[in-house]
Design a protein around this motif. Structure first.
Motif, PDB file in Angstrom:
ATOM      1  N   PHE A  99       0.830  -1.208   0.000  1.00  0.00           N
ATOM      2  CA  PHE A  99       0.000   0.000   0.000  1.00  0.00           C
ATOM      3  C   PHE A  99       0.868   1.264   0.000  1.00  0.00           C
ATOM      4  CE2 PHE A  99      -3.886  -2.125   2.227  1.00  0.00           C
ATOM      5  CZ  PHE A  99      -4.112  -2.863   1.074  1.00  0.00           C
ATOM      6  N   LEU A 100       1.915   1.263   0.814  1.00  0.00           N
ATOM      7  CA  LEU A 100       2.792   2.438   0.896  1.00  0.00           C
ATOM      8  C   LEU A 100       3.547   2.649  -0.410  1.00  0.00           C
ATOM      9  CD1 LEU A 100       4.204   2.061   4.528  1.00  0.00           C
ATOM     10  CD2 LEU A 100       2.461   3.674   3.725  1.00  0.00           C
ATOM     11  N   GLU A 101       4.027   1.563  -1.018  1.00  0.00           N
ATOM     12  CA  GLU A 101       4.742   1.680  -2.289  1.00  0.00           C
ATOM     13  C   GLU A 101       3.834   2.255  -3.363  1.00  0.00           C
ATOM     14  OE1 GLU A 101       7.838   1.311  -3.393  1.00  0.00           O
ATOM     15  OE2 GLU A 101       8.514   1.017  -1.338  1.00  0.00           O
ATOM     16  N   ASP A 102       2.598   1.782  -3.408  1.00  0.00           N
ATOM     17  CA  ASP A 102       1.666   2.292  -4.411  1.00  0.00           C
ATOM     18  C   ASP A 102       1.353   3.766  -4.158  1.00  0.00           C
ATOM     19  OD1 ASP A 102      -0.149   1.702  -6.682  1.00  0.00           O
ATOM     20  OD2 ASP A 102      -1.685   2.289  -5.232  1.00  0.00           O
ATOM     21  N   THR A 103       1.268   4.148  -2.881  1.00  0.00           N
ATOM     22  CA  THR A 103       0.989   5.548  -2.550  1.00  0.00           C
ATOM     23  C   THR A 103       2.141   6.450  -2.966  1.00  0.00           C
ATOM     24  OG1 THR A 103      -0.346   4.811  -0.673  1.00  0.00           O
ATOM     25  CG2 THR A 103       0.348   7.126  -0.687  1.00  0.00           C
ATOM     26  N   ILE A 104       3.370   5.989  -2.735  1.00  0.00           N
ATOM     27  CA  ILE A 104       4.550   6.747  -3.162  1.00  0.00           C
ATOM     28  C   ILE A 104       4.538   6.943  -4.676  1.00  0.00           C
ATOM     29  CG2 ILE A 104       7.063   6.626  -3.423  1.00  0.00           C
ATOM     30  CD1 ILE A 104       7.135   5.289  -0.640  1.00  0.00           C
ATOM     31  N   SER A 105       4.236   5.870  -5.399  1.00  0.00           N
ATOM     32  CA  SER A 105       4.216   5.944  -6.863  1.00  0.00           C
ATOM     33  C   SER A 105       3.145   6.928  -7.344  1.00  0.00           C
ATOM     34  CB  SER A 105       3.951   4.553  -7.435  1.00  0.00           C
ATOM     35  OG  SER A 105       3.849   4.599  -8.846  1.00  0.00           O
ATOM     36  N   GLU A 106       1.959   6.842  -6.753  1.00  0.00           N
ATOM     37  CA  GLU A 106       0.878   7.732  -7.175  1.00  0.00           C
ATOM     38  C   GLU A 106       1.144   9.178  -6.755  1.00  0.00           C
ATOM     39  OE1 GLU A 106      -2.233   6.579  -9.062  1.00  0.00           O
ATOM     40  OE2 GLU A 106      -0.318   5.584  -9.454  1.00  0.00           O
ATOM     41  N   TRP A 107       1.802   9.356  -5.607  1.00  0.00           N
ATOM     42  CA  TRP A 107       2.149  10.713  -5.161  1.00  0.00           C
ATOM     43  C   TRP A 107       3.082  11.383  -6.164  1.00  0.00           C
ATOM     44  CZ3 TRP A 107       1.130  14.622  -1.963  1.00  0.00           C
ATOM     45  CH2 TRP A 107       2.123  15.565  -1.718  1.00  0.00           C
ATOM     46  N   LYS A 108       4.113  10.678  -6.597  1.00  0.00           N
ATOM     47  CA  LYS A 108       5.031  11.248  -7.584  1.00  0.00           C
ATOM     48  C   LYS A 108       4.298  11.587  -8.872  1.00  0.00           C
ATOM     49  CE  LYS A 108       8.033   7.826  -7.276  1.00  0.00           C
ATOM     50  NZ  LYS A 108       9.260   7.013  -7.472  1.00  0.00           N
ATOM     51  N   ARG A 109       3.401  10.694  -9.265  1.00  0.00           N
ATOM     52  CA  ARG A 109       2.652  10.932 -10.501  1.00  0.00           C
ATOM     53  C   ARG A 109       1.731  12.140 -10.351  1.00  0.00           C
ATOM     54  NH1 ARG A 109      -1.324   8.322 -13.752  1.00  0.00           N
ATOM     55  NH2 ARG A 109      -2.172   7.116 -12.014  1.00  0.00           N
ATOM     56  N   GLY A 110       1.085  12.273  -9.180  1.00  0.00           N
ATOM     57  CA  GLY A 110       0.195  13.404  -8.954  1.00  0.00           C
ATOM     58  C   GLY A 110       0.935  14.728  -8.949  1.00  0.00           C
TER      59      GLY A 110
ATOM     60  N   ARG B 229      -7.039  14.001  -9.170  1.00  0.00           N
ATOM     61  CA  ARG B 229      -8.004  13.052  -8.598  1.00  0.00           C
ATOM     62  C   ARG B 229      -8.444  12.023  -9.620  1.00  0.00           C
ATOM     63  NH1 ARG B 229      -9.698  10.881  -4.738  1.00  0.00           N
ATOM     64  NH2 ARG B 229     -11.852  11.508  -4.414  1.00  0.00           N
ATOM     65  N   ASP B 230      -8.674  12.483 -10.865  1.00  0.00           N
ATOM     66  CA  ASP B 230      -9.194  11.576 -11.899  1.00  0.00           C
ATOM     67  C   ASP B 230      -8.133  10.607 -12.412  1.00  0.00           C
ATOM     68  OD1 ASP B 230     -11.631  12.804 -11.687  1.00  0.00           O
ATOM     69  OD2 ASP B 230     -11.360  14.108 -13.443  1.00  0.00           O
ATOM     70  N   GLU B 231      -6.880  11.064 -12.503  1.00  0.00           N
ATOM     71  CA  GLU B 231      -5.862  10.266 -13.180  1.00  0.00           C
ATOM     72  C   GLU B 231      -4.903   9.545 -12.232  1.00  0.00           C
ATOM     73  OE1 GLU B 231      -3.921  12.202 -16.398  1.00  0.00           O
ATOM     74  OE2 GLU B 231      -5.741  13.278 -17.034  1.00  0.00           O
ATOM     75  N   THR B 232      -5.100   9.698 -10.923  1.00  0.00           N
ATOM     76  CA  THR B 232      -4.305   8.948  -9.949  1.00  0.00           C
ATOM     77  C   THR B 232      -5.247   8.308  -8.935  1.00  0.00           C
ATOM     78  OG1 THR B 232      -4.027  10.655  -8.241  1.00  0.00           O
ATOM     79  CG2 THR B 232      -2.527  10.734 -10.127  1.00  0.00           C
ATOM     80  N   ASP B 233      -4.686   7.474  -8.094  1.00  0.00           N
ATOM     81  CA  ASP B 233      -5.472   6.828  -7.034  1.00  0.00           C
ATOM     82  C   ASP B 233      -5.353   7.567  -5.706  1.00  0.00           C
ATOM     83  OD1 ASP B 233      -6.296   4.799  -8.746  1.00  0.00           O
ATOM     84  OD2 ASP B 233      -4.519   3.577  -8.334  1.00  0.00           O
ATOM     85  N   LEU B 234      -4.844   8.792  -5.732  1.00  0.00           N
ATOM     86  CA  LEU B 234      -4.695   9.564  -4.497  1.00  0.00           C
ATOM     87  C   LEU B 234      -6.059   9.981  -3.962  1.00  0.00           C
ATOM     88  CD1 LEU B 234      -1.737  11.969  -5.439  1.00  0.00           C
ATOM     89  CD2 LEU B 234      -1.623   9.921  -3.988  1.00  0.00           C
ATOM     90  N   GLY B 235      -6.174  10.023  -2.627  1.00  0.00           N
ATOM     91  CA  GLY B 235      -7.370  10.542  -2.002  1.00  0.00           C
ATOM     92  C   GLY B 235      -7.455  12.043  -2.165  1.00  0.00           C
ATOM     93  N   SER B 236      -8.583  12.625  -1.750  1.00  0.00           N
ATOM     94  CA  SER B 236      -8.817  14.051  -1.995  1.00  0.00           C
ATOM     95  C   SER B 236      -7.785  14.932  -1.298  1.00  0.00           C
ATOM     96  CB  SER B 236     -10.223  14.435  -1.541  1.00  0.00           C
ATOM     97  OG  SER B 236     -10.400  14.144  -0.156  1.00  0.00           O
ATOM     98  N   GLN B 237      -7.463  14.619  -0.036  1.00  0.00           N
ATOM     99  CA  GLN B 237      -6.506  15.468   0.678  1.00  0.00           C
ATOM    100  C   GLN B 237      -5.104  15.330   0.107  1.00  0.00           C
ATOM    101  OE1 GLN B 237      -7.229  17.824   2.600  1.00  0.00           O
ATOM    102  NE2 GLN B 237      -5.208  18.436   3.341  1.00  0.00           N
TER     103      GLN B 237
ATOM    104  N   PRO C 216      -6.924  24.841  -7.897  1.00  0.00           N
ATOM    105  CA  PRO C 216      -8.144  24.751  -8.720  1.00  0.00           C
ATOM    106  C   PRO C 216      -7.864  24.291 -10.148  1.00  0.00           C
ATOM    107  CG  PRO C 216      -7.562  27.056  -8.323  1.00  0.00           C
ATOM    108  CD  PRO C 216      -6.703  26.230  -7.434  1.00  0.00           C
ATOM    109  N   LEU C 217      -6.657  24.568 -10.637  1.00  0.00           N
ATOM    110  CA  LEU C 217      -6.320  24.160 -12.008  1.00  0.00           C
ATOM    111  C   LEU C 217      -6.116  22.657 -12.120  1.00  0.00           C
ATOM    112  CD1 LEU C 217      -5.369  24.876 -14.945  1.00  0.00           C
ATOM    113  CD2 LEU C 217      -3.057  24.996 -13.985  1.00  0.00           C
ATOM    114  N   ALA C 218      -5.398  22.069 -11.167  1.00  0.00           N
ATOM    115  CA  ALA C 218      -4.924  20.695 -11.335  1.00  0.00           C
ATOM    116  C   ALA C 218      -5.630  19.668 -10.465  1.00  0.00           C
ATOM    117  CB  ALA C 218      -3.419  20.653 -11.040  1.00  0.00           C
ATOM    118  N   TYR C 219      -6.367  20.098  -9.463  1.00  0.00           N
ATOM    119  CA  TYR C 219      -6.931  19.143  -8.489  1.00  0.00           C
ATOM    120  C   TYR C 219      -7.771  18.064  -9.166  1.00  0.00           C
ATOM    121  CZ  TYR C 219      -9.972  17.203  -4.902  1.00  0.00           C
ATOM    122  OH  TYR C 219     -10.673  16.334  -4.103  1.00  0.00           O
ATOM    123  N   ASP C 220      -8.722  18.451 -10.014  1.00  0.00           N
ATOM    124  CA  ASP C 220      -9.618  17.465 -10.626  1.00  0.00           C
ATOM    125  C   ASP C 220      -8.840  16.454 -11.458  1.00  0.00           C
ATOM    126  OD1 ASP C 220     -11.837  18.596  -9.478  1.00  0.00           O
ATOM    127  OD2 ASP C 220     -12.359  19.818 -11.237  1.00  0.00           O
ATOM    128  N   THR C 221      -7.832  16.918 -12.179  1.00  0.00           N
ATOM    129  CA  THR C 221      -7.028  16.012 -13.003  1.00  0.00           C
ATOM    130  C   THR C 221      -6.251  15.023 -12.139  1.00  0.00           C
ATOM    131  OG1 THR C 221      -6.795  17.678 -14.739  1.00  0.00           O
ATOM    132  CG2 THR C 221      -5.179  15.887 -14.716  1.00  0.00           C
TER     133      THR C 221
END
Length: 418
Positions: free
Chosen positions: A23-34, A61-69, A54-59
């Motif tokens: 779970f942590l490895e996947d979060t690290i990967s998605e964080w870098k991507r976000g 959220r849509d293109e990564t598995d990161l949570g809202s915060q 406001p420019l990038a938040y929706d993208t």
């Protein structure tokens, strides 16, 4: 605006099981991507959190598995990186769009919770994981002064993956006292110069030789080039094995070097360790790619070890630190006839060139503090013999300082501890 808080970082390893690791490895990967997505979108148009979120938040959220915060925090991370580039560009430096490769994730009080049983709950891309903090057995471990105190509050923290382990850099803060408000920029500064002949030299005349590392990096590069030219599957496997051995070797060298620097700061009771800006260090030193990576890794190792001891780590501009006389201030190309020698053409003082640069780096930070409009007190540069201020004020170390340090067993232990 002045910061009304004292900030500290407590570092502890996490005990994680197999599923939590995934779970942590996947979060690290998605964080870098976000972070990269937000940076790519905002690079040419924005430079503030208020614009990028406001420019990038929706993208994100849509293109990564990161949570809202975490998606919000990723846009903030992108904003900080872009702002740093704009500041360097305003100082006439070349910049390129930031890329996010470090195995880290930022956490705040919404995505991380510390519990009284020495466990921590972390948001991941799947679900929250609750991990024990691998704290020292002794109750007097330095982390306890923050974890067990009602005075210190948890703030933004960073999870870092390193050599198969996970380390949580827990941020704490407390309000400054009236005395601390008035002397916020006081303290003792340790200057550090990085180079080829000497990997690191401090303003207190501690030298970490770089000759063996330089020789070994060159040999590694020769072997790697030969294997790449061969191009066979067997050569590729050998290349991977060789690269892994090289990485372990260099990390060990840097680990020992970072211990020397941090222990030197502790020995001389320094509040700040100062390096020169690493942005163009390869061009300034003629370093190889391997050296550039080593310099940055050494800086990062010093930073997390020093912050664990309550010592800040900063960078200052690198202009003329190698050509300026630390004694009289005269600056000229001729002052440095060779890589290792410094001979001032004005006051005729002579010194090791890297040592002279280390003093200039530290003093540049001291001067910058004295020029601050908020400044209320005095800071000083740590030397082997004592401390010095920009005005030339010198305070010698007490008689027996050297002997006292060398005679105390617990100091000896700290010199060799990991």
């Amino acid at each position: 605006m002045a910061d009304d808080y004292v900030r500290r970082t407590a570092i502890t390893r996490l005990s994680v099981d197999g599923e939590q690791r995934d779970f942590l490895e996947d979060t690290i990967s998605e964080w870098k991507r976000g972070c990269q997505l937000a940076t790519d979108m905002a690079w040419d148009t924005c430079n503030a959190k208020s614009d990028i979120q406001p420019l990038a938040y929706d993208t994100v959220r849509d293109e990564t598995d990161l949570g809202s915060q975490h998606a919000i925090l990723a846009t903030h991370q992108a904003a900080e990186a872009i702002t740093g580039c704009l500041e360097r560009r305003s100082n006439g430096k070349k910049v390129s769009k930031p890329t996010f490769t470090a195995p880290t994730v930022t956490y705040d009080t919404r995505t991380m919770t510390l519990f009284d049983d020495d466990t921590v709950s972390l948001s991941t891309t799947e679900s929250r994981v609750r991990c024990p903090l691998a704290l020292p057995d002794a109750d007097d471990g330095y982390q306890r002064q923050y974890l067990d105190s009602d005075e210190w509050n948890v703030t933004e923290s960073t999870l870092t993956a390193r050599d198969g382990d996970y380390f949580l850099h827990i941020g704490f803060r407390r309000h400054k006292t009236d005395t601390e408000q008035n002397t916020a920029e006081d303290g003792t500064v340790l200057g550090v110069d990085l180079g080829i002949e000497n990997l690191a030299v401090t303003s207190t005349a501690s030298f970490v030789s770089g000759r063996k590392l330089t020789h070994d990096l060159r040999e590694f590069e020769k072997v790697r080039a030969g294997l790449q030219r061969t191009g066979t599957r067997s050569a590729h496997r050998t290349l991977e094995q060789s690269s892994s051995r090289e990485l372990r070797y260099v990390r060990d060298v840097l680990h020992r070097a970072s211990n020397v620097i941090v222990n030197e700061a502790l020995r001389y009771e320094c509040d700040v360790i100062v390096f020169e800006d690493l942005t163009n260090i390869r061009d300034r030193t003629g370093a190889s790619w391997g050296h550039r990576w080593a310099f940055r890794t050494l800086y990062e190792q010093v930073k997390y070890k020093a912050e664990a001891e309550g010592i800040s780590v900063k960078q200052v501009g690198s202009a003329y630190t190698s050509k300026r006389c630390a004694e009289c201030g005269f600056t000229a190309d001729e002052n440095r006839p060779t890589r290792t020698e410094f001979r001032c053409q004005k006051c005729e003082s002579e010194a090791n060139a890297d040592y002279n640069a280390a003093k200039n780096i530290g003093m540049r930070y001291v001067r910058r503090g004295q020029q601050s409009s908020r400044r209320m007190g005095n800071s000083q540069l740590a030397l082997k013999s004592g401390t010095v201020t920009p005005s030339g004020g010198f305070t010698a170390h007490p008689d027996g300082f050297e002997a006292e340090f060398m005679d105390k067993p617990h100091h000896q232990k700290s010199q060799t501890s990991g």
